[in-house]
Motif scaffolding. Structure first.
Motif, PDB file in Angstrom:
ATOM      1  N   VAL A  57      53.465  38.678  24.827  1.00 50.19           N
ATOM      2  CA  VAL A  57      52.284  38.225  25.459  1.00 50.19           C
ATOM      3  C   VAL A  57      53.515  37.405  26.424  1.00 50.19           C
ATOM      4  CG1 VAL A  57      50.952  36.616  25.723  1.00 50.19           C
ATOM      5  CG2 VAL A  57      51.430  37.697  22.827  1.00 50.19           C
ATOM      6  N   THR A  58      54.506  36.673  26.934  1.00 50.09           N
ATOM      7  CA  THR A  58      55.599  36.522  27.667  1.00 50.09           C
ATOM      8  C   THR A  58      55.703  36.995  28.819  1.00 50.09           C
ATOM      9  OG1 THR A  58      57.351  36.748  26.248  1.00 50.09           O
ATOM     10  CG2 THR A  58      55.697  34.794  26.576  1.00 50.09           C
ATOM     11  N   ASP A  59      55.581  38.639  28.355  1.00 51.47           N
ATOM     12  CA  ASP A  59      55.861  39.890  29.138  1.00 51.47           C
ATOM     13  C   ASP A  59      54.878  40.195  29.596  1.00 51.47           C
ATOM     14  OD1 ASP A  59      58.662  40.891  29.081  1.00 51.47           O
ATOM     15  OD2 ASP A  59      57.535  43.037  29.034  1.00 51.47           O
ATOM     16  N   ASP A  60      53.729  40.518  28.872  1.00 61.77           N
ATOM     17  CA  ASP A  60      52.688  41.027  30.252  1.00 61.77           C
ATOM     18  C   ASP A  60      52.210  39.793  30.851  1.00 61.77           C
ATOM     19  OD1 ASP A  60      52.232  43.272  28.694  1.00 61.77           O
ATOM     20  OD2 ASP A  60      50.384  42.231  27.017  1.00 61.77           O
ATOM     21  N   VAL A  61      52.660  38.461  30.867  1.00 62.98           N
ATOM     22  CA  VAL A  61      51.337  37.448  31.808  1.00 62.98           C
ATOM     23  C   VAL A  61      52.817  37.998  32.837  1.00 62.98           C
ATOM     24  CG1 VAL A  61      51.157  35.221  31.742  1.00 62.98           C
ATOM     25  CG2 VAL A  61      50.806  36.422  29.882  1.00 62.98           C
ATOM     26  N   SER A  62      53.683  37.926  32.322  1.00 58.85           N
ATOM     27  CA  SER A  62      55.074  37.480  33.547  1.00 58.85           C
ATOM     28  C   SER A  62      54.625  38.911  34.330  1.00 58.85           C
ATOM     29  CB  SER A  62      55.820  37.470  33.644  1.00 58.85           C
ATOM     30  OG  SER A  62      56.793  38.436  33.038  1.00 58.85           O
ATOM     31  N   HIS A  63      54.380  39.724  34.437  1.00 61.81           N
ATOM     32  CA  HIS A  63      54.012  41.203  34.858  1.00 61.81           C
ATOM     33  C   HIS A  63      52.961  41.257  35.375  1.00 61.81           C
ATOM     34  CE1 HIS A  63      56.804  43.793  32.426  1.00 61.81           C
ATOM     35  NE2 HIS A  63      57.334  43.296  33.651  1.00 61.81           N
ATOM     36  N   ALA A  64      52.235  40.714  34.514  1.00 58.42           N
ATOM     37  CA  ALA A  64      50.623  40.836  35.138  1.00 58.42           C
ATOM     38  C   ALA A  64      50.836  39.661  36.611  1.00 58.42           C
ATOM     39  CB  ALA A  64      49.577  39.632  34.182  1.00 58.42           C
ATOM     40  N   ARG A  65      50.704  38.637  36.690  1.00 60.69           N
ATOM     41  CA  ARG A  65      51.613  38.225  37.778  1.00 60.69           C
ATOM     42  C   ARG A  65      52.183  38.205  38.818  1.00 60.69           C
ATOM     43  NH1 ARG A  65      53.442  32.128  34.529  1.00 60.69           N
ATOM     44  NH2 ARG A  65      51.283  31.879  33.464  1.00 60.69           N
ATOM     45  N   GLU A  66      53.215  38.900  38.476  1.00 61.25           N
ATOM     46  CA  GLU A  66      53.510  39.908  39.603  1.00 61.25           C
ATOM     47  C   GLU A  66      53.093  40.145  40.200  1.00 61.25           C
ATOM     48  OE1 GLU A  66      56.975  41.769  38.434  1.00 61.25           O
ATOM     49  OE2 GLU A  66      57.913  39.766  37.120  1.00 61.25           O
ATOM     50  N   HIS A  67      51.591  41.294  39.601  1.00 61.19           N
ATOM     51  CA  HIS A  67      51.473  42.070  40.322  1.00 61.19           C
ATOM     52  C   HIS A  67      50.188  41.804  41.495  1.00 61.19           C
ATOM     53  CE1 HIS A  67      52.577  46.055  38.885  1.00 61.19           C
ATOM     54  NE2 HIS A  67      53.140  45.644  38.588  1.00 61.19           N
ATOM     55  N   LEU A  68      49.573  40.697  40.634  1.00 66.87           N
ATOM     56  CA  LEU A  68      47.921  39.978  40.837  1.00 66.87           C
ATOM     57  C   LEU A  68      48.151  37.927  40.439  1.00 66.87           C
ATOM     58  CD1 LEU A  68      45.486  39.754  42.180  1.00 66.87           C
ATOM     59  CD2 LEU A  68      44.529  40.760  40.012  1.00 66.87           C
ATOM     60  N   ASN A  69      47.936  37.306  41.142  1.00 65.43           N
ATOM     61  CA  ASN A  69      47.993  35.913  41.047  1.00 65.43           C
ATOM     62  C   ASN A  69      47.540  35.514  41.672  1.00 65.43           C
ATOM     63  OD1 ASN A  69      49.171  33.361  39.389  1.00 65.43           O
ATOM     64  ND2 ASN A  69      50.970  33.988  40.288  1.00 65.43           N
ATOM     65  N   PHE A  70      46.224  35.041  40.872  1.00 68.86           N
ATOM     66  CA  PHE A  70      44.806  34.219  41.200  1.00 68.86           C
ATOM     67  C   PHE A  70      46.028  32.879  41.749  1.00 68.86           C
ATOM     68  CE2 PHE A  70      42.257  37.544  39.220  1.00 68.86           C
ATOM     69  CZ  PHE A  70      41.679  37.909  39.916  1.00 68.86           C
ATOM     70  N   SER A  71      45.992  32.098  41.418  1.00 70.92           N
ATOM     71  CA  SER A  71      47.059  30.807  41.544  1.00 70.92           C
ATOM     72  C   SER A  71      47.913  31.425  42.952  1.00 70.92           C
ATOM     73  CB  SER A  71      47.979  29.598  40.552  1.00 70.92           C
ATOM     74  OG  SER A  71      47.271  30.329  38.773  1.00 70.92           O
ATOM     75  N   SER A  72      48.173  32.105  43.777  1.00 67.91           N
ATOM     76  CA  SER A  72      48.714  32.678  44.807  1.00 67.91           C
ATOM     77  C   SER A  72      48.114  32.855  45.521  1.00 67.91           C
ATOM     78  CB  SER A  72      50.245  32.185  44.770  1.00 67.91           C
ATOM     79  OG  SER A  72      50.534  33.427  43.959  1.00 67.91           O
ATOM     80  N   TRP A  73      46.505  33.836  45.176  1.00 69.24           N
ATOM     81  CA  TRP A  73      45.849  34.218  45.960  1.00 69.24           C
ATOM     82  C   TRP A  73      46.240  34.110  48.142  1.00 69.24           C
ATOM     83  CZ3 TRP A  73      43.473  38.488  45.405  1.00 69.24           C
ATOM     84  CH2 TRP A  73      42.571  38.623  46.370  1.00 69.24           C
ATOM     85  N   GLY A  74      46.288  32.475  48.547  1.00 68.03           N
ATOM     86  CA  GLY A  74      46.334  32.090  49.465  1.00 68.03           C
ATOM     87  C   GLY A  74      48.047  32.784  50.014  1.00 68.03           C
ATOM     88  N   GLU A  75      48.226  33.565  49.056  1.00 61.52           N
ATOM     89  CA  GLU A  75      50.039  33.576  49.989  1.00 61.52           C
ATOM     90  C   GLU A  75      49.595  34.856  50.142  1.00 61.52           C
ATOM     91  OE1 GLU A  75      53.098  31.105  48.941  1.00 61.52           O
ATOM     92  OE2 GLU A  75      50.907  29.970  49.645  1.00 61.52           O
ATOM     93  N   TYR A  76      49.432  35.742  49.421  1.00 60.37           N
ATOM     94  CA  TYR A  76      48.903  36.994  50.479  1.00 60.37           C
ATOM     95  C   TYR A  76      48.773  36.557  51.428  1.00 60.37           C
ATOM     96  CZ  TYR A  76      49.040  38.085  44.787  1.00 60.37           C
ATOM     97  OH  TYR A  76      49.483  38.243  43.785  1.00 60.37           O
ATOM     98  N   ASN A  77      49.127  38.209  52.850  1.00 63.65           N
ATOM     99  CA  ASN A  77      48.521  38.359  53.517  1.00 63.65           C
ATOM    100  C   ASN A  77      47.579  38.954  53.762  1.00 63.65           C
ATOM    101  OD1 ASN A  77      49.265  40.498  54.411  1.00 63.65           O
ATOM    102  ND2 ASN A  77      51.278  40.738  54.760  1.00 63.65           N
ATOM    103  N   VAL A  78      46.436  39.110  55.272  1.00 63.09           N
ATOM    104  CA  VAL A  78      44.971  39.712  54.737  1.00 63.09           C
ATOM    105  C   VAL A  78      45.468  41.099  54.113  1.00 63.09           C
ATOM    106  CG1 VAL A  78      43.106  40.841  56.313  1.00 63.09           C
ATOM    107  CG2 VAL A  78      44.274  38.085  56.651  1.00 63.09           C
ATOM    108  N   LYS A  79      45.917  41.476  54.737  1.00 64.01           N
ATOM    109  CA  LYS A  79      46.315  43.523  54.199  1.00 64.01           C
ATOM    110  C   LYS A  79      46.545  42.837  52.843  1.00 64.01           C
ATOM    111  CE  LYS A  79      49.037  47.222  55.754  1.00 64.01           C
ATOM    112  NZ  LYS A  79      50.248  47.507  55.962  1.00 64.01           N
ATOM    113  N   GLN A  80      47.386  42.443  51.975  1.00 61.29           N
ATOM    114  CA  GLN A  80      47.526  41.979  50.901  1.00 61.29           C
ATOM    115  C   GLN A  80      46.265  41.925  50.155  1.00 61.29           C
ATOM    116  OE1 GLN A  80      51.062  39.615  51.022  1.00 61.29           O
ATOM    117  NE2 GLN A  80      51.789  41.054  50.962  1.00 61.29           N
TER     118      GLN A  80
END
Ligand code: HEC
Length: 161
Positions: A69-92
């Protein structure tokens, strides 16, 4: 003989519980702006893995399931993290949007094994429509803006709550 094997297995099971596992929920950095049906959908079906607001279930405290479970969550956060959405630039952000819709449409997300214990996360056909409408309403193509802005902060056009 069987009894010995059981004892060894049991001791092993107890010992692996001491292996440290990190179930972290770091602070939310920059969420998706505004309220929308899409955001509600993400909270319902994706946030346990793709955000810092994971609700850790009881089995995430029991090794070896906790490791998965913890492995999935850390991978999932690496790929897509709604809690740091604003850190992605427009293209991302644009790229993530495409991926989100693709993954949901293909039924890859949420991961299948998550669903039996989280029935509320099941994606319905109308959810895909909600996502499409939402993505359309975002002005991601506006190069002067540094973040995805919702045209309306009260849900996408045409969608009734
Ligand atoms: C049970 C955990 C879990 C849930 C719930 C979940 N995901 Fe994922 N998601 C993952 C993992 C793990 C990966 C990384 C996959 C990999 O390692 O290849 C991932 C990857 C992704 C990716 C990136 C794919 C890529 O090719 O980089 C997208 C987009 C995505 N998920 C969208 C969603 C959406 C949208 C939802 C909700 C509808 C959702 N996920 C729900 C675990 C989850």
């Amino acid at each position: 003989m069987l009894k010995k094997v059981m004892v060894v297995l049991f001791i092993g099971f107890v010992l692996i519980q001491f292996y440290p596992v990190s179930r972290t929920n770091p602070p939310v950095i920059s969420e998706l702006p505004g309220d929308s049906a899409a955001k509600d959908l993400f909270k319902r079906a994706c946030y346990d893995c793709h955000s810092h607001e994971t609700v850790w279930p009881w089995y995430s405290y029991v090794a070896p399931v906790s490791w998965l479970v913890t492995d999935d969550v850390s991978h999932a956060r690496e790929h897509l993290n709604f809690s740091s959405w604003g850190e992605y630039n427009v293209k991302q952000q644009k790229h993530k949007l495409e991926e989100i819709i693709e993954e949901v449409e293909e039924g890859n997300m949420p991961l299948w094994f998550y669903l039996p214990l989280h029935a509320h996360a099941k994606i319905q056909e109308e959810d895909v429509a909600t996502l499409r409408a939402w993505a359309k309403g975002l002005s991601v193509v506006d190069s002067t803006s540094n973040a995805v802005q919702s045209e309306s902060s009260h849900g996408e056009p045409g969608h009734q709550h």
